[in-house]
Design an enzyme around this catalytic site. Structure first.
Site, PDB file in Angstrom:
ATOM      1  N   TYR A  86      -9.914   7.953   5.853  1.00 41.88           N
ATOM      2  CA  TYR A  86     -10.475   8.943   4.889  1.00 41.88           C
ATOM      3  C   TYR A  86     -11.759   8.579   4.361  1.00 41.88           C
ATOM      4  O   TYR A  86     -12.900   9.312   4.219  1.00 41.88           O
ATOM      5  CB  TYR A  86      -9.465   9.388   3.900  1.00 41.88           C
ATOM      6  CG  TYR A  86      -8.424  10.353   4.138  1.00 41.88           C
ATOM      7  CD1 TYR A  86      -8.623  11.661   4.417  1.00 41.88           C
ATOM      8  CD2 TYR A  86      -6.985   9.934   4.287  1.00 41.88           C
ATOM      9  CE1 TYR A  86      -7.736  12.230   4.787  1.00 41.88           C
ATOM     10  CE2 TYR A  86      -6.076  10.790   4.604  1.00 41.88           C
ATOM     11  CZ  TYR A  86      -6.313  12.016   4.923  1.00 41.88           C
ATOM     12  OH  TYR A  86      -5.459  13.027   5.213  1.00 41.88           O
ATOM     13  N   GLU A  87     -11.792   7.225   4.176  1.00 42.44           N
ATOM     14  CA  GLU A  87     -12.878   6.604   3.481  1.00 42.44           C
ATOM     15  C   GLU A  87     -14.238   6.775   4.353  1.00 42.44           C
ATOM     16  O   GLU A  87     -15.264   7.127   4.257  1.00 42.44           O
ATOM     17  CB  GLU A  87     -12.800   5.147   3.072  1.00 42.44           C
ATOM     18  CG  GLU A  87     -13.972   4.607   2.316  1.00 42.44           C
ATOM     19  CD  GLU A  87     -13.680   3.277   1.880  1.00 42.44           C
ATOM     20  OE1 GLU A  87     -14.483   2.459   1.257  1.00 42.44           O
ATOM     21  OE2 GLU A  87     -12.347   2.811   1.943  1.00 42.44           O
ATOM     22  N   THR A 103     -10.608   2.982   4.664  1.00 42.15           N
ATOM     23  CA  THR A 103      -9.637   3.572   5.397  1.00 42.15           C
ATOM     24  C   THR A 103     -10.180   4.635   6.269  1.00 42.15           C
ATOM     25  O   THR A 103     -11.248   4.891   6.265  1.00 42.15           O
ATOM     26  CB  THR A 103      -8.684   4.407   4.391  1.00 42.15           C
ATOM     27  OG1 THR A 103      -9.474   5.466   3.731  1.00 42.15           O
ATOM     28  CG2 THR A 103      -8.267   3.311   3.244  1.00 42.15           C
ATOM     29  N   GLU A 133       4.743   4.853   3.839  1.00 40.12           N
ATOM     30  CA  GLU A 133       4.186   6.403   4.339  1.00 40.12           C
ATOM     31  C   GLU A 133       5.331   7.285   4.681  1.00 40.12           C
ATOM     32  O   GLU A 133       6.429   6.968   4.985  1.00 40.12           O
ATOM     33  CB  GLU A 133       3.505   6.261   5.492  1.00 40.12           C
ATOM     34  CG  GLU A 133       2.865   7.450   6.114  1.00 40.12           C
ATOM     35  CD  GLU A 133       2.239   8.483   5.013  1.00 40.12           C
ATOM     36  OE1 GLU A 133       2.184   9.642   5.067  1.00 40.12           O
ATOM     37  OE2 GLU A 133       1.091   7.726   4.516  1.00 40.12           O
ATOM     38  N   ASP A 150      -3.255  11.807  -2.554  1.00 41.08           N
ATOM     39  CA  ASP A 150      -3.354  13.283  -2.941  1.00 41.08           C
ATOM     40  C   ASP A 150      -3.499  13.512  -4.324  1.00 41.08           C
ATOM     41  O   ASP A 150      -2.911  12.958  -5.367  1.00 41.08           O
ATOM     42  CB  ASP A 150      -1.879  13.855  -2.319  1.00 41.08           C
ATOM     43  CG  ASP A 150      -2.095  15.370  -2.541  1.00 41.08           C
ATOM     44  OD1 ASP A 150      -2.764  16.218  -3.329  1.00 41.08           O
ATOM     45  OD2 ASP A 150      -1.158  15.989  -1.693  1.00 41.08           O
ATOM     46  N   LYS A 169      -3.768  20.929  -9.465  1.00 46.65           N
ATOM     47  CA  LYS A 169      -3.195  21.517 -10.219  1.00 46.65           C
ATOM     48  C   LYS A 169      -2.350  20.882 -11.386  1.00 46.65           C
ATOM     49  O   LYS A 169      -2.136  19.880 -11.264  1.00 46.65           O
ATOM     50  CB  LYS A 169      -2.034  22.588  -9.832  1.00 46.65           C
ATOM     51  CG  LYS A 169      -3.042  23.532  -8.645  1.00 46.65           C
ATOM     52  CD  LYS A 169      -1.890  24.598  -8.315  1.00 46.65           C
ATOM     53  CE  LYS A 169      -2.617  25.310  -7.404  1.00 46.65           C
ATOM     54  NZ  LYS A 169      -1.706  26.665  -6.552  1.00 46.65           N
ATOM     55  N   GLU A 192       0.910  -1.327   0.113  1.00 55.38           N
ATOM     56  CA  GLU A 192       0.045   0.072  -0.117  1.00 55.38           C
ATOM     57  C   GLU A 192       0.980   1.176   0.172  1.00 55.38           C
ATOM     58  O   GLU A 192       1.781   1.470   0.877  1.00 55.38           O
ATOM     59  CB  GLU A 192      -1.024   0.295   1.299  1.00 55.38           C
ATOM     60  CG  GLU A 192      -1.912   1.376   1.251  1.00 55.38           C
ATOM     61  CD  GLU A 192      -2.739   1.337   2.161  1.00 55.38           C
ATOM     62  OE1 GLU A 192      -3.770   2.394   2.209  1.00 55.38           O
ATOM     63  OE2 GLU A 192      -2.587   0.694   3.595  1.00 55.38           O
TER      64      GLU A 192
END
Length: 224
Positions: free
Chosen positions: A204-205, A202, A69, A127, A131, A44
């Protein structure tokens, strides 16, 4: 999600045996060097606090897992959560020792893994780098897809989840244009019975789905 820096965390990580300090030394020998077996190797990239990969490692002891990470404080917290839960499981007679960690950037994947050494890659809530000038930093950009192509075994796959529609649309376009095929896709994971079966959320999920945001997912492999 802002994480407060822990004083002295670099030294703590440097002394942590579950963190592979020199991943390049394991290149071509991850299973033997880090795990002492010949199990499949799942990676991961950008694991955050590690809920996803930690849960998978406990649920699938027959697989070896690596969590990558870059943020040292986040990594430290993830390792400690794993150690705490592992100790709890050991006390219940359920041993677990199939997860290791790497603190580094995915740009160096080819330095850490031999050709075809990884069986599966997870990209979870990466992420989005919205831009256009930063598009090359997206983990589904052509640059990273080339790296995955080199380190994944022939029948290996990428599993990608996000709540960011812009990043997902970009990935749906970019992945097939770079020698890959999309084997499965959903624009609403939690309401897709087939693709949501066995899904591990996760941090965030959990956060985004609690707000009603749809979760997007795709699975990709090389074109025949």
């Amino acid at each position: 999600m802002r994480i407060r820096h822990i004083k002295g965390v670099e030294e703590l990580i440097a002394a942590e045996e579950l963190v592979i300090q020199k991943p390049e030394s394991c290149k071509g020998r991850w299973r033997e060097e880090a795990f002492g077996n010949d199990a499949p190797l799942f990676l991961e990239i950008g694991m955050g606090m590690g809920t996803f990969i930690r849960t998978h490692s406990f649920d699938h002891p027959e697989v070896d897992y690596l969590g990558m990470e870059l943020n040292t404080t986040v990594l430290y917290k993830a390792v400690n959560r794993y150690k705490s839960e592992r100790a709890e499981r050991a006390g219940e007679g359920r041993e677990a020792d199939n997860l290791r960690f790497i603190r580094n950037n995915a740009r160096f994947l080819e330095e850490y893994f031999a050709e075809g050494e990884v069986d599966r890659i997870y990209l979870n809530f990466s992420d989005p780098w919205p831009k256009e000038r930063s598009a090359g930093r997206r983990l589904t950009s052509p640059q990273f897809l080339k790296l995955y192509d080199r380190i994944l075994k022939a029948d290996g796959c990428i599993e990608f989840k996000t709540d960011n529609r812009g990043l997902f649309d970009y990935s749906v376009e970019t992945i097939p244009a770079n020698g890959w095929k999309i084997d499965a896709i959903t624009y609403d994971l939690h309401n897709d019975d087939k693709m949501n079966a066995g899904n591990v959320m996760t941090e965030y999920e959990e956060k985004f789905s609690s707000k009603g945001n749809p979760i997007y997912k795709l699975i990709a492999s090389r074109k025949a």
